[in-house]
Write a protein that holds these residues in place. Structure first.
Motif, PDB file in Angstrom:
ATOM      1  N   LEU A 317       2.398   3.715   6.645  1.00 44.46           N
ATOM      2  CA  LEU A 317       1.783   3.874   5.843  1.00 44.46           C
ATOM      3  C   LEU A 317       2.718   4.529   3.874  1.00 44.46           C
ATOM      4  CD1 LEU A 317       0.562   1.220   4.379  1.00 44.46           C
ATOM      5  CD2 LEU A 317      -1.322   2.895   4.018  1.00 44.46           C
ATOM      6  N   VAL A 400      -2.506  -1.612  10.290  1.00 43.01           N
ATOM      7  CA  VAL A 400      -1.583  -1.187   8.981  1.00 43.01           C
ATOM      8  C   VAL A 400      -0.421  -1.327   9.193  1.00 43.01           C
ATOM      9  CG1 VAL A 400       0.205   0.725   8.643  1.00 43.01           C
ATOM     10  CG2 VAL A 400      -2.472   1.232   9.469  1.00 43.01           C
ATOM     11  N   MET A 404       0.394  -3.731   5.620  1.00 44.69           N
ATOM     12  CA  MET A 404       1.993  -3.095   4.866  1.00 44.69           C
ATOM     13  C   MET A 404       2.753  -4.409   4.826  1.00 44.69           C
ATOM     14  SD  MET A 404       3.449   0.021   7.017  1.00 44.69           S
ATOM     15  CE  MET A 404       3.822  -0.587   8.290  1.00 44.69           C
TER      16      MET A 404
END
Ligand SMILES: Cc1ncc(COP(=O)(O)O)c(C=O)c1O
Length: 411
Positions: A317, A400, A404
């Motif tokens: 990230l 995650v 994104m």
């Protein structure tokens, strides 16, 4: 052995809740999901033990014993005596009471205290107000580009020996860099000062080993560490006994009551034992029978498991955000030195962006998060605030990835 994320998620009813399916949670720095042992204990307290505790009838004895169990087990996990841990309504309420005690202690003594401009307001404003009393307030300032709090900049503030207390965060709720607490505490102690550490943003990533940190006060909020809405304060005996009692006069001889003027929320205090159940369950699942290790050793082992998972999931990230040229990533770019609380300043107000993310199954927030001073020091436009993407050890790499993808669509 890596953290067994499936096991971890089974301990949180939120992940099984139909109402939350398809929603990835990225506002954990505001408050975490609650683990099952805490929910079960709350339910049991309200069902079976909701009477005045410590009276001579069974329901009351069980309730009181459970409150004592919570304090004793959490204290043991952090390596302190059970009366060095106290509960209060929140961390803000705990610092408020503590600051009042410091006000009385330092009144008329030509003393100084150190505060930072990296702290959440809860560990800042109450201390700054001591200036009304003639106590000198010295500000230890962050680097305006990076948000870094440099211990070298603390040294001159301590030089004249007048500083009696240094207040700083374990990590800020927007900068997220993990401060070298042990080093800072050693500097403060060498200069004759006590230390007050705001651990609210760090404790969700691992409960502290108090002897290793060396802090005189360490504060955190249980509603961010998988528990109920309580503030938890560890205050070491020497400092606790130095400060004047803030509770009823007849309770002043009991350290864990000295800085808790209000009656505690019995059910929530009792339910905090569920946080220790949770840590023990993770330990046992990964390392075998909990009885073989001390509570502190179990805590440290779980802390290491949590951090290893978080760092692995966080780095992609950080890399993803650092590669964009339309935002400012606040704090360190390496996962190892920071908490997974990722604030980004955008070219527009953050809150509508958080709302747009919600449409993609991402729960995140935008604003100042009561970190007005650090954001101002960093030159962030407060009318826009920051978008904050925060997670903990129960977050998966897939979530995650989803975040994104959603960011790429929304930004
Ligand atoms: C770093 C930090 N310190 C202190 C607080 C205040 O905690 P409480 O809500 O328990 O008063 C917060 C709350 O968000 C926080 O993030």
């Amino acid at each position: 052995m890596p953290l067994d994320i499936d096991f971890v998620r089974r301990q949180f009813p939120a992940f099984q809740s139909a109402a939350l399916q398809g929603q990835a949670f990225f506002e954990n720095a505001g408050g975490s999901y609650t683990c099952k042992p805490v929910i079960d204990r709350l339910f049991r307290f309200y069902h079976d033990r909701k009477v005045q505790p410590y009276a001579p009838y069974e329901a009351s004895q069980l309730g009181g014993a459970e409150m004592d169990e919570a304090r004793a087990r959490l204290a043991a996990m952090m390596g302190v005596e059970r009366d060095e841990l106290s509960f209060g309504p929140s961390t803000s309420a705990n610092t408020f009471v503590l600051a009042n005690a410091v006000r009385q202690w330092l009144r008329g003594k030509k003393a100084a205290i150190v505060v930072t401009n990296q702290d959440h307001e809860a560990n800042s404003g109450v201390w700054r107000r001591l200036a009304d009393e003639g106590i000198e307030v010295r500000e230890w300032r962050i680097d305006p580009q990076t948000g870094h709090l440099d211990p070298a900049a603390l040294a001159p503030l301590l030089e004249d020996g007048r500083v009696k207390l240094v207040c700083f965060p374990h990590c800020s709720n927007v900068v997220a860099e993990i401060n070298p607490v042990a080093e800072i505490c050693a500097m403060a102690h060498a200069a004759g000062a006590f230390t007050c550490v705001d651990g609210v943003s760090y404790a969700p990533h691992g409960f502290p080993d108090m002897a290793a940190l060396g802090a005189d006060v360490y504060l955190f909020s249980a509603y961010k560490t998988y528990g109920p809405h309580q503030g938890i304060m560890v205050i070491r005996r020497k400092f606790g006994e130095t400060l004047p009692n803030q509770a009823h006069f007849f309770n002043g001889g009991t350290l864990y009551k000295r800085f808790t003027p209000a009656g505690p929320d019995h059910a929530q205090v009792a339910a905090c034992a569920g946080m220790a159940d949770y840590i023990d369950a993770i330990y046992t699942h990964h390392h075998g029978e909990a009885a073989h290790a001390t509570p502190l050793a179990r805590n440290n082992a779980v802390h290491a498991l949590m951090r290893a998972h978080e760092e692995e999931v966080l780095q992609p990230l950080l890399d993803h955000l650092a590669a964009r040229n339309d935002l400012r990533l606040i704090g360190p770019r390496q996962a190892a030195g920071r908490a997974p609380t990722v604030a980004v300043a955008l070219d527009r107000p953050a809150e509508p962006v958080a709302a747009a993310l919600a449409a993609h199954g991402i729960m995140a927030g935008g604003g100042d998060f009561y970190a007005v001073r650090p954001l101002e020091a960093l030159g962030v436009d407060l009318s826009r605030g920051v978008l904050r993407l925060s997670f903990v050890h129960y977050t998966t790499a897939a979530e995650v990835q989803k975040l994104m993808g959603a960011l790429d669509r929304v930004l």
